[in-house]
Design an enzyme around this catalytic site. Structure first.
Site, PDB file in Angstrom:
ATOM      1  N   HIS A 122      -0.803   0.970  -5.818  1.00 29.60           N
ATOM      2  CA  HIS A 122      -1.456   2.394  -4.728  1.00 29.60           C
ATOM      3  C   HIS A 122      -1.682   3.394  -5.938  1.00 29.60           C
ATOM      4  CE1 HIS A 122      -2.752   5.613  -1.875  1.00 29.60           C
ATOM      5  NE2 HIS A 122      -3.079   4.446  -1.490  1.00 29.60           N
ATOM      6  N   GLN A 202       3.633   0.223   3.038  1.00 33.79           N
ATOM      7  CA  GLN A 202       2.983  -1.023   3.790  1.00 33.79           C
ATOM      8  C   GLN A 202       4.251  -2.779   4.092  1.00 33.79           C
ATOM      9  OE1 GLN A 202      -0.182  -1.011   4.905  1.00 33.79           O
ATOM     10  NE2 GLN A 202      -1.142   0.513   3.974  1.00 33.79           N
ATOM     11  N   LYS A 225       1.354   5.870   9.279  1.00 34.68           N
ATOM     12  CA  LYS A 225       1.206   4.098   9.134  1.00 34.68           C
ATOM     13  C   LYS A 225       2.158   3.563  10.023  1.00 34.68           C
ATOM     14  CE  LYS A 225      -0.290   4.925   3.924  1.00 34.68           C
ATOM     15  NZ  LYS A 225      -1.321   4.451   4.385  1.00 34.68           N
ATOM     16  N   CYS A 363      -8.156   3.305  -2.781  1.00 37.26           N
ATOM     17  CA  CYS A 363      -6.905   3.669  -3.815  1.00 37.26           C
ATOM     18  C   CYS A 363      -6.783   2.807  -4.368  1.00 37.26           C
ATOM     19  CB  CYS A 363      -6.293   4.454  -3.049  1.00 37.26           C
ATOM     20  SG  CYS A 363      -7.316   5.561  -1.972  1.00 37.26           S
TER      21      CYS A 363
HETATM   22  N1  PLP Z   1       1.404   3.130  -0.462  1.00 36.27           N
HETATM   23  C1  PLP Z   1       0.349   2.282  -0.412  1.00 36.27           C
HETATM   24  C2  PLP Z   1       0.720   0.540  -0.876  1.00 36.27           C
HETATM   25  C3  PLP Z   1      -0.539   3.136   0.545  1.00 36.27           C
HETATM   26  O1  PLP Z   1      -0.770   2.298   1.406  1.00 36.27           O
HETATM   27  C4  PLP Z   1      -0.580   3.845   0.814  1.00 36.27           C
HETATM   28  C5  PLP Z   1      -1.405   4.418   1.644  1.00 36.27           C
HETATM   29  O2  PLP Z   1      -2.572   3.301   2.436  1.00 36.27           O
HETATM   30  C6  PLP Z   1       0.176   4.601  -0.478  1.00 36.27           C
HETATM   31  C7  PLP Z   1       1.305   4.420  -0.709  1.00 36.27           C
HETATM   32  C8  PLP Z   1      -0.403   6.370   0.544  1.00 36.27           C
HETATM   33  O3  PLP Z   1       0.481   6.628   1.249  1.00 36.27           O
HETATM   34  P1  PLP Z   1      -0.198   8.268   2.074  1.00 36.27           P
HETATM   35  O4  PLP Z   1      -1.404   8.266   2.320  1.00 36.27           O
HETATM   36  O5  PLP Z   1       0.430   8.398   3.497  1.00 36.27           O
HETATM   37  O6  PLP Z   1       0.838   9.831   1.710  1.00 36.27           O
END
Ligand code: PLP
Length: 409
Positions: A122, A202, A225, A363
């Site tokens: 991500h 996740q 999440k 993302c």
């Molecule tokens: N890492 C992964 C694998 C994600 O799916 C996400 C969000 O979709 C994030 C990091 C970032 O999370 P946050 O936006 O809650 O900081």
């Protein structure tokens, strides 16, 4: 027994309608819905206990502080952290990873050092390391993703070498549903004296997590999440590493003494909690953890595994569809694309049926390039979703396929 109908009654939003249609919420990888227990914990905090923490001695401040610290204890137990010294509240996974990339990376990385990531990170576990690499002269290397959506572990063994200082990887992919062998990556990292950071955004919401048995040095996840409020998440780090790091942000609470020309730092974990924290949200996240533990994370995992496999099978039967990620050992989400239908058009049409899915690059732009697509559609399930909802999704996609057929090029 795992009773989905009973669970659904705890989530007021699941009674919503989208126009005439009942809501089918399948965008849980982006954010989950919240049970009444979490919503009530937030209102109760604001109605009865609201005050700033760690500072005043009046009753409300003591109650707020106790509730906040109790939430820290719950999160620590939930993640298997040996104690809460290394359990830092942040805004979420993104901030947790930035904290490590900044406070550890900028202090300890040197020109020529290497950070090993994967091709499926991500942006929140990629861009912070790019910034740190630019500032320090460290180099980034990437473990490739094989065609079946798993990591190329032979290449991982080759890439993780004497110059590696950090291995940072997602525990579970938000696009492919792959569960990565992070224990193995941690072992490879430690063999060469490097550290291991796990992005658990996740995984923590969906499967039992035990940082001690993962063998990682840092673990990050997001409250929103996993049934909790937005604006709060966690970084767990080995205390001896956090001790060595400089602060990430300066301000109130993170200091011990402040002089005009220098300051000294508070004990862990407060050294990394500058300013007024998201107190209500942390308490709400504690309530979310109570809820998850009440169901049992093993049962949550089992429910989602069954649902994810069912969805993967049913979706794969749709003519012309491409599904991504491994057939087995996956989390409860499925990314897919249809020929001649842009994912955005598909999700717009599904919205007319009350179905919320996500479309886009999620993302993870480098992974999209690896898959050779600009975007995918993604249905992601959680502990309150049902097989009936999967059937509704599959039927709606089949209709959409017919709808778009005349426009095929
Ligand atoms: N890492 C992964 C694998 C994600 O799916 C996400 C969000 O979709 C994030 C990091 C970032 O999370 P946050 O936006 O809650 O900081």
């Amino acid at each position: 027994m795992y009773d989905v109908a009973k669970i659904r009654r705890d989530f007021p939003i699941l009674n919503r309608r989208v126009g005439e249609k009942p809501l089918v919420y399948l965008d849980n990888a982006a954010t989950s819905q919240k049970p009444r227990q979490v919503i009530n914990a937030l209102s109760e905090y604001y109605e009865l206990h609201n005050a700033n923490i760690h500072r005043a001695v009046h009753l409300l401040a003591e109650e707020a502080t106790a509730a906040y610290e109790e939430a820290r204890g719950k999160l620590g137990r939930f993640l298997g952290a040996p104690d809460t010294t290394g359990l830092i509240f942040t805004r979420g996974t993104t901030e947790s990873i930035n904290l490590v990339a900044y406070a550890w990376g900028r202090k300890f990385l040197r020109e020529g050092d290497e950070v090993v990531l994967t091709e499926s990170e991500h942006h929140s576990n990629l861009v912070p390391w790019q910034l740190t690499a630019q500032a320090t002269g460290a180099k980034l290397h990437f473990i490739p993703v094989l065609d079946d959506g798993t990591l190329d572990m032979e290449e991982a063994e080759r890439l993780i070498g004497p110059r590696t200082r950090m291995v940072a990887a997602i525990h579970a992919s938000n696009v492919l549903g792959t569960i990565n062998p992070v224990e193995k990556l941690a072992a490879l990292a430690h063999e060469v004296g490097a550290l291991m950071l796990v992005d658990g955004a996740q995984s923590a919401p969906h499967t039992p997590v035990d940082v001690a048995s993962l063998g990682c040095d840092f673990f990050a996840c997001s409250g929103h999440k996993m049934l909790g409020p937005t604006g709060v998440g966690v970084l767990w780090g080995r205390p001896e590493l956090l001790e060595e790091m400089d602060p990430f942000m300066g301000g109130g609470e993170m200091i011990r003494e402040v002089h005009l020309d220098y300051s000294t730092w508070n004990d862990l974990p407060y050294k990394f909690e500058a300013g007024t924290m998201n107190i209500a949200q942390a308490i709400g996240l504690g309530a979310a953890v109570d809820y998850l533990e009440g169901l049992g994370m093993q049962h949550v995992r089992e429910h989602e595994r069954r649902l994810g496999e069912y969805a993967y099978r049913r979706l794969s039967d749709i003519e012309g569809i491409t599904t991504y990620g491994p057939k087995e050992g996956r989390t409860g989400l499925v990314s897919f694309s249809l020929p001649d239908v842009h994912p955005h058009d598909l999700s717009q049409l599904l919205n007319d049926e009350g179905i919320a899915i996500r479309s886009g690059h999620h993302c993870v732009q480098p992974l999209m390039r690896r898959l050779g697509v600009p975007a995918t559609a993604r249905a992601s399930f959680y502990l309150y979703n049902t097989e009936d909802e999967v059937d509704t999704l599959v039927e709606a996609i089949s209709h959409a396929r017919e709808f778009f057929r005349p426009f095929a090029v």
